[in-house]
Design a protein around this motif. Structure first.
Motif, PDB file in Angstrom:
ATOM      1  N   ASP A   1       0.805  -1.222   0.000  1.00 17.39           N
ATOM      2  CA  ASP A   1       0.000   0.000   0.000  1.00 17.39           C
ATOM      3  C   ASP A   1       0.840   1.275   0.000  1.00 17.39           C
TER       4      ASP A   1
ATOM      5  N   TYR B   1      -2.738  -2.214  -4.360  1.00 15.95           N
ATOM      6  CA  TYR B   1      -2.454  -1.484  -3.125  1.00 15.95           C
ATOM      7  C   TYR B   1      -3.370  -1.828  -1.956  1.00 15.95           C
ATOM      8  N   ASN B   2      -4.284  -2.778  -2.126  1.00 21.06           N
ATOM      9  CA  ASN B   2      -5.137  -3.168  -1.003  1.00 21.06           C
ATOM     10  C   ASN B   2      -5.445  -4.660  -1.058  1.00 21.06           C
TER      11      ASN B   2
ATOM     12  N   LYS C   1      -8.228  -6.414  -0.780  1.00 20.88           N
ATOM     13  CA  LYS C   1      -9.393  -6.889  -1.532  1.00 20.88           C
ATOM     14  C   LYS C   1      -9.054  -7.104  -3.003  1.00 20.88           C
TER      15      LYS C   1
ATOM     16  N   LEU D   1      -2.335  -3.890   5.202  1.00 19.45           N
ATOM     17  CA  LEU D   1      -3.009  -3.428   3.989  1.00 19.45           C
ATOM     18  C   LEU D   1      -4.394  -2.897   4.328  1.00 19.45           C
ATOM     19  N   PRO D   2      -4.891  -1.930   3.547  1.00 24.85           N
ATOM     20  CA  PRO D   2      -6.276  -1.484   3.737  1.00 24.85           C
ATOM     21  C   PRO D   2      -7.271  -2.502   3.176  1.00 24.85           C
ATOM     22  N   GLU D   3      -8.497  -2.429   3.689  1.00 26.11           N
ATOM     23  CA  GLU D   3      -9.645  -3.239   3.252  1.00 26.11           C
ATOM     24  C   GLU D   3      -9.565  -4.695   3.707  1.00 26.11           C
TER      25      GLU D   3
ATOM     26  N   SER E   1      -6.430  -7.352   5.460  1.00 23.87           N
ATOM     27  CA  SER E   1      -5.020  -7.456   5.851  1.00 23.87           C
ATOM     28  C   SER E   1      -4.292  -8.504   5.015  1.00 23.87           C
TER      29      SER E   1
END
Length: 230
Positions: free
Chosen positions: A11, A34-35, A37, A57-59, A61
């Motif tokens: 990310d 970058y995420n 999902k 990571l966003p959304e 892990s």
């Protein structure tokens, strides 16, 4: 020869771009996301030769991505990128099915060496059909990945299971930590050998502690063995 295809899941866009440039220069084909999902979608929809997976990571892990991927894909090499340096985090990542990890900040030369090491490894072959191992009242069905002691089922993680199988295949033989690292974690594993002690402790809690006699023995100054009582 077709270039190896690598998925970069990171990310931090600046770091991701640096990794992509370095890997492209080394003749790899790269895709960056970058995420968690979107990473899971890419891993579900396409085949990859290797994955670089950040934990934070966003959304979704990186650890959750890893857990979900290993439900349907046990063979694609996954190297964790993590800013964490605790033994627990390393053990947890390997336990969930990661092939290796590298702690940030890292030198690109070291990462490239780890990537080459993983790409040299043959993909996991299917376990031999109907292979069964036993010692006393402990029985392991290798193909079904089932473990029983005194006819009671025992739930093991993938790494615990692999460690038990290797010990059983060499019962009554003393194995060093380096031997266990090589055969259970892989010849090119770069981590600390104390991960063996951690996993032996986990295994004893499940396989030995509730039962008698204890099969897994420590040979002081050497390593471990699984011993058959006569």
């Amino acid at each position: 020869m077709e270039k190896p295809k690598i998925l970069i899941v990171e990310d931090e866009e600046k770091l991701s771009r640096v990794l992509q440039l370095e890997l492209d220069y080394e003749n790899y084909r790269t895709t960056a996301t970058y995420n968690g999902k979107s990473a899971l979608e890419l891993l579900t929809e396409q085949e990859w030769d290797l994955v670089l997976l950040d934990i934070m990571l966003p959304e979704l892990s990186g650890m959750e991505v890893l857990r979900r991927v290993r439900r349907f894909d046990e063979s694609t090499p996954i190297i964790l990128l993590t800013a964490r340096d605790e033994v627990y985090d390393k053990v947890n990542g390997l336990d969930q099915g990661a092939n290796d990890y590298i702690t940030k900040p890292f030198q690109i030369e070291e990462l490239l060496a780890r990537i080459r090491a993983q790409l040299r490894q043959p993909r996991k072959a299917e376990a031999p059909q109907h292979e069964e191992l036993s010692i006393g009242d402990l029985a392991v069905d290798v193909d079904a990945r089932e473990v029983r002691r005194s006819k009671q089922p025992i739930d093991l993680t993938p790494r615990e299971f692999d460690l038990l199988v290797y010990l059983l295949k060499n019962k009554n033989v003393v194995l060093t930590r380096d031997q266990l690292i090589e055969h259970v974690w892989g010849f090119d594993y770069f981590g600390d050998t104390n991960v063996v002690d951690v996993y032996v402790r986990y295994l004893r809690q499940k396989v030995d502690k509730p039962f008698d006699p204890p099969y897994i023995q420590t040979v002081r100054g050497v390593g471990y063995t699984i011993k058959e009582y006569t």
